[in-house]
Design an enzyme around this catalytic site. Structure first.
Site, mmCIF file in Angstrom:
data_model
loop_
_atom_site.group_PDB
_atom_site.id
_atom_site.type_symbol
_atom_site.label_atom_id
_atom_site.label_comp_id
_atom_site.label_asym_id
_atom_site.label_seq_id
_atom_site.Cartn_x
_atom_site.Cartn_y
_atom_site.Cartn_z
ATOM 1 N N HIS A 78 2.836 -3.458 -7.240
ATOM 2 C CA HIS A 78 3.803 -4.062 -8.169
ATOM 3 C C HIS A 78 3.465 -5.519 -8.452
ATOM 4 O O HIS A 78 4.077 -6.145 -9.312
ATOM 5 C CB HIS A 78 5.242 -3.875 -7.675
ATOM 6 C CG HIS A 78 5.691 -4.790 -6.581
ATOM 7 N ND1 HIS A 78 5.694 -4.437 -5.263
ATOM 8 C CD2 HIS A 78 6.164 -6.048 -6.621
ATOM 9 C CE1 HIS A 78 6.168 -5.438 -4.524
ATOM 10 N NE2 HIS A 78 6.449 -6.427 -5.328
ATOM 11 N N ASP A 108 2.486 1.622 -3.189
ATOM 12 C CA ASP A 108 2.608 0.234 -3.653
ATOM 13 C C ASP A 108 1.491 -0.658 -3.104
ATOM 14 O O ASP A 108 1.736 -1.780 -2.663
ATOM 15 C CB ASP A 108 3.988 -0.337 -3.289
ATOM 16 C CG ASP A 108 4.376 -1.509 -4.209
ATOM 17 O OD1 ASP A 108 3.523 -1.951 -5.017
ATOM 18 O OD2 ASP A 108 5.510 -1.993 -4.088
ATOM 19 N N GLY A 186 7.722 -13.106 -4.344
ATOM 20 C CA GLY A 186 6.493 -13.907 -4.224
ATOM 21 C C GLY A 186 5.778 -13.645 -2.922
ATOM 22 O O GLY A 186 4.573 -13.865 -2.798
ATOM 23 N N ASN A 187 6.510 -13.178 -1.919
ATOM 24 C CA ASN A 187 5.875 -12.765 -0.668
ATOM 25 C C ASN A 187 5.120 -11.439 -0.823
ATOM 26 O O ASN A 187 4.320 -11.070 0.033
ATOM 27 C CB ASN A 187 6.917 -12.577 0.442
ATOM 28 C CG ASN A 187 7.263 -13.880 1.152
ATOM 29 O OD1 ASN A 187 8.399 -14.336 1.125
ATOM 30 N ND2 ASN A 187 6.259 -14.482 1.787
ATOM 31 N N SER A 188 5.403 -10.726 -1.882
ATOM 32 C CA SER A 188 4.860 -9.381 -2.043
ATOM 33 C C SER A 188 3.348 -9.359 -1.927
ATOM 34 O O SER A 188 2.647 -10.102 -2.617
ATOM 35 C CB SER A 188 5.239 -8.811 -3.410
ATOM 36 O OG SER A 188 6.565 -8.400 -3.402
ATOM 37 N N ILE A 240 1.918 20.349 -4.938
ATOM 38 C CA ILE A 240 2.312 21.744 -5.186
ATOM 39 C C ILE A 240 3.639 21.842 -5.931
ATOM 40 O O ILE A 240 4.035 22.920 -6.352
ATOM 41 C CB ILE A 240 2.380 22.580 -3.879
ATOM 42 C CG1 ILE A 240 3.451 22.029 -2.928
ATOM 43 C CG2 ILE A 240 1.017 22.626 -3.205
ATOM 44 C CD1 ILE A 240 3.782 22.991 -1.790
ATOM 45 N N GLY A 241 4.336 20.696 -6.099
ATOM 46 C CA GLY A 241 5.562 20.736 -6.901
ATOM 47 C C GLY A 241 6.792 21.174 -6.137
ATOM 48 O O GLY A 241 7.556 22.002 -6.636
ATOM 49 N N VAL A 242 6.973 20.645 -4.949
ATOM 50 C CA VAL A 242 8.235 20.872 -4.234
ATOM 51 C C VAL A 242 8.781 19.532 -3.773
ATOM 52 O O VAL A 242 8.033 18.577 -3.594
ATOM 53 C CB VAL A 242 8.069 21.758 -2.964
ATOM 54 C CG1 VAL A 242 7.708 23.181 -3.335
ATOM 55 C CG2 VAL A 242 7.072 21.161 -2.002
#
Lengths: 470, 468
Positions: A78, A108, A186-188, A240-242
């Site tokens: 981010h 992230d 800003g720490n990110s 797999i879509g669960v």
């Protein structure tokens, strides 16, 4: 279900010994700080945003740390994601540009490469986040509110906080180190370090409205992601879509082992293989899986993600009293968000659909694009097009994706057409949105598109009626 | 306390009594003090104070909390019929503990009031004063036409706040706009104080043209105006029938059923007509056909343009003109075969359609209050399905309220959650939900997994009952 978490960033570390100024604790802090702080990086990316309907650039400030002598830097997605340039200031005040090697929005994490020839930069030492415990002293280093070279001190509050898949930034694949070391915007991307000066986490989020409730990505979870980004530019994962839930969502009985299937994406491989909500997955390729509590979910999710992409896998599933094996051919997990493009002459930005958008909109297929933003005062705004609308066709021809839409857009503009008709899906309704590409035509003073009947499109959680249909 | 002595017959009519007492304002825009005083003397006795208990719903749990509140009431018939603003009733919850204070200061008398059903087509409510048998009350009589003009000065009588002992007050305002569609509406130029909502509006000739209101009822295109927050005049002819024939369950339900076609539409703007190569004569463009609707059964397709409905030409070019189609459909006879002319790909097609009665809306949906777990649920209605974009295969009941501190509350359930399975039992209707709850109550398990849809996703909540 849970309070919304607002990310932000990490902190800084410090240490180094001035024994005369305090007791042994202070000495350890200063020593740790001195060890890691040369690798600290202040990061100022120029990012792109498409939410206003046009491509706009803006500058953010974040933190990061050097992990190799040849200039790889770790920060948050981010911070550096969607950026067109990244300017870095090293601890010695050298200003060096960096390129984005790759990002992983699901954790992230972003990896940068400083544009340097030298190979002797001060790299931080990565520790082992499996060996931390609540109460141990940690330091957060970074640039809170843009104030570079800052350090704050706290303790590990919790070692394995689960922040879940809900909300705008799902984090399915890792738990988090919770700390009371001060973390501010800003720490990110900055390091969370132990008193040995080893990085044990990447400061990423804080709980807004709370005091000193910050969260860092454990370095053990980050290490593998960093390696994949350097190798592939992204992190390939199976899908797999669960959606899975911990066992305690159904029962507190500790003898019941496995993980609960909470939802099945109708267009995913699991649905095709016959998975149903309520199924309990007890093993994957013969190896037992178990998530009694939500903190246990990331391990199971990662187990699925680590399956070979495009290969069959066997899921042992308990349904009622019976256990059966279901074979599923995995797919590669799609990007977290689709590519965004500006269509300046029509006044909007749009993105490719993702499975999450397709499922939420209950589309029969993944064909179409989603409007990312509509610029005020443009033909799109006049037509009534809105952010979140899904465009299914242009002039009666279906479009599969952004690339196809771009082709149609270019062709229509080249042909100098005056009117373009979009088929749009908004919630349960479909609409015709007519774009008038030439100004000054008759009928121009009417908001041609506002449907009377769907004004209250916003979700109304308590189930009030929508506007009347006739 | 209850009065039993007020037997006087005061009939105040804007025209008869009002004009008898005072001349019309001499010139537009200037109500003289004498005129205002005379009007006040005539009209103020018919203004009463409504004290009542309203239910306010918590956004978080859907639970209602009671709150004491008040409103201006206007006595509109000598037998004690009081009209007030539609906000007195919210959703399905009727106001309770209604006390009507008639008269001012030491002269005031307090009565019980009974709430009558709120009409669908005008945003006002009616209360019946419970006086002694044969007791007569001062009341107003409205002008028969209620017409006002742009720039016309109007006089309003209302109630001041509690700290001012609910004194009756007067205000002058101007008609700042006359809106013709979907029906004639008059805008008042400035905001008005709280105690003037529902106040009588007196024109320059001393006639009571109507009352102060806010939004229109949905059936008269209210959604177009509901967010304007602008004070309006509800002119007298809109509610005259309810004064003559006060709304009760019987009178309203005796109305003919509301018809339903099951489409969403947009106007055929000149640009759309040009794009499709159609005459620029307006029309109703079908943008969505609801599954299972009469429109679908009649073969109406998305993109069809309705040019005539039951012999009436459809000429909508603007959004506001779609309301005419909506209204026509609603008022059409259910079950009769209706001729409809449409343009399909530019070609005229004649079809006929039989409208059905409008499906039950969420507001009127069957509701079940379940005390053990603390859930109040409603049937899933067509309108909610459309609002939430639910596929047909989603069958369940929607949580309307969660009782604070209940087992459902402890499990994290909240309003808007759709219950698909309760314990082991599928839930597709209120009846099945009730049956499932009863079976679980008999079995008394230590935990009950409840499978639900929350937004676009499904998942489980685990109820942990503590059986006594």
């Amino acid at each position: 279900m849970r309070a919304s978490m607002k990310w932000l960033a990490p902190l800084a570390l410090a240490a180094a010994g001035c024994a005369t100024m305090g007791g042994p604790g202070e000495h350890a802090v200063i020593r740790a700080k001195n060890k890691v702080i040369p690798s600290l990086v202040h990061i100022r990316p120029v990012k792109e945003s498409f939410a206003s309907g046009q491509k706009q650039e803006y500058v953010v400030e974040g933190s990061g740390f050097i992990i190799s002598p040849d200039g790889y830097v770790v920060t948050n997605e981010h911070v550096a994601g969607d950026s067109t340039q990244v300017r870095c200031v090293l601890f010695n005040r050298d200003e060096i540009d960096a390129e984005v090697v790759g990002t992983d929005p699901y954790t992230d994490i972003a990896v940068l490469k400083l544009k340097v020839d030298e190979a002797n930069l001060p790299a931080a030492e990565l520790g082992n986040s499996a060996h931390i415990e609540p109460g141990q002293t940690v330091l957060a280093l970074g640039s809170p509110h843009g104030l570079s070279r800052s350090i704050s001190k706290g303790i590990v509050s919790v070692t394995d906080r689960y922040l879940g898949e809900e909300g705008p930034r799902p984090a399915p694949y890792n738990t988090w180190i919770q700390t009371d070391a001060a973390i501010n915007p800003g720490n990110s991307g900055g390091p969370l370090v132990n008193l040995k000066g080893e990085v044990i986490g990447i400061n990423t989020r804080k709980l807004s409205g709370a005091d000193n409730v910050g969260f860092a990505i454990p370095v053990n979870a980050a290490r593998e992601v960093i390696g994949a980004i350097i190798e592939h530019g992204h992190v390939p994962r199976s899908w797999i879509g669960v959606r899975l839930q911990e066992m305690t969502s159904k029962t507190d009985d500790p003898s019941q082992r496995g993980v609960v299937v909470a939802d099945v994406d109708p267009l995913g491989p699991a649905a095709a293989a016959g998975f149903a909500p309520g199924d309990v997955i007890v093993a994957v390729n013969g190896e037992p899986v178990h998530a009694r509590f939500e903190e246990d979910l990331p391990l199971v999710l990662k187990r699925v993600a680590d399956l070979p992409i495009g290969s069959p896998a066997t899921f042992s599933v308990r349904r009622g009293e019976e256990t059966q094996d279901i074979a599923v051919v995995t797919m590669e997990e799609s990007d977290y968000k689709g590519e965004e493009v500006e269509f300046a002459e029509w006044g909007f930005t749009a993105a490719d659909l993702t499975p999450a958008i397709v499922q939420a909109a209950r589309l029969p297929s993944s064909r179409g694009i989603v409007i990312a933003g509509v610029e005020v005062g443009t033909v799109a705004a006049e037509s009534g097009l809105r952010q979140g609308d899904i465009v299914l066709s242009v002039d009666g021809e279906e479009i599969a994706n952004l690339a196809e839409f771009q082709e149609r857009y270019d062709a229509i503009n080249d042909a100098g057409k005056r009117l373009v008709l979009l088929d749009v899906k908004r919630g349960a309704l479909t609409r015709f949105e007519l774009l008038k590409l030439e100004p000054g035509a008759e009928n121009g003073d009417e908001a041609a598109g506002e449907v009377i009947l769907d004004e209250e499109d916003g979700e109304e959680p308590n189930g009030e009626e929508p506007n009347e249909d006739e | 306390m209850r009065t039993n002595s007020l037997v006087a017959l005061w009939i105040v009519t804007g025209l008869a009594a009002g004009l008898a007492a005072a001349p019309a304002a001499e010139e537009a825009g200037a109500f003289s003090p004498a005129f205002i005083a005379a009007q006040q003397k005539a009209i103020a006795p018919a203004i009463c104070l409504l004290n009542f208990t309203a239910e306010v719903e918590s956004q978080r749990t859907g639970e209602t909390q009671k709150r004491s509140t008040r409103a201006l009431g206007l006595i509109v018939s000598p037998d004690g019929l009081v009209m007030t603003h539609g906000h007195m009733q919210s959703d399905k919850s009727d106001p309770s503990n209604i006390r009507v204070v008639v008269g001012e200061g030491e002269e005031d008398k307090e009565y019980d009031g009974v709430f009558l059903k709120k009409p669908d087509d005008i945003n006002v409510c009616f209360v019946r004063i419970q006086g002694e048998e044969g007791e007569r009350f001062p009341c107003v009589t409205f002008a028969s036409d209620g017409n006002l003009g742009l720039g016309e000065q109007v006089l309003l009588f209302g109630i001041m706040g509690e700290t001012l002992d609910f004194a009756r007050g007067a205000l002058t305002r101007m008609i700042s706009a006359v809106i013709e569609k979907p029906r004639t509406t008059y805008c008042i130029d400035e905001a008005i104080p709280f105690g003037y909502v529902g106040a009588p509006v007196i024109d320059s000739r001393g006639r009571i043209a109507g009352v102060v209101g806010y939004d229109l009822a949905p059936t008269e295109g209210g959604e177009l105006y509901v967010r304007s927050g602008h004070p309006l005049v509800y002119q007298a002819p809109l509610f005259a029938k309810y004064i003559q024939n006060p709304p009760t369950e019987d009178t309203l339900e005796a109305d003919q059923p509301i018809a339903w076609i099951g489409v969403f539409s947009q106007p055929l703007t000149d640009d759309l007509a040009e794009y499709w190569g159609l005459p620029k004569k307006g029309g109703v463009v079908i943008s969505t056909v609801v599954e299972g609707s009469p429109a679908e059964a009649a073969g109406i397709q998305r993109g069809d343009v309705i040019t005539s409905f039951d012999g009436m030409p459809m000429r909508a070019k603007k959004n506001s003109e779609i309301v005419g189609f909506t209204k026509l459909v609603r008022e059409t006879d259910v079950g009769r075969e209706i001729p409809v002319k449409i343009l399909r790909s530019g070609q005229p097609v004649d079809i006929s359609i039989v409208l059905t009665e409008r499906p039950v809306s969420a507001k009127d949906a069957e509701e079940f209050v379940e005390e053990t777990f603390g859930l109040t649920v409603r049937a899933l209605t067509t309108d909610v399905r459309i609002l939430l974009n639910l596929p047909d295969e989603t069958q369940g009941v929607i949580v309307r309220r969660v009782k604070s501190g209940s087992w459902a509350h402890l499990a994290g359930m909240r309003p808007g959650v759709i219950v698909l399975r309760f314990g082991e039992y599928p839930v597709t209707s209120i009846g099945e939900f009730e049956a499932a709850v009863n079976k679980v109550k008999e079995a008394r398990p230590a935990e009950v997994p409840v499978f639900c849809r929350v937004g676009a996703r499904t998942g489980f909540f685990r109820l942990q009952p503590r059986w006594e």
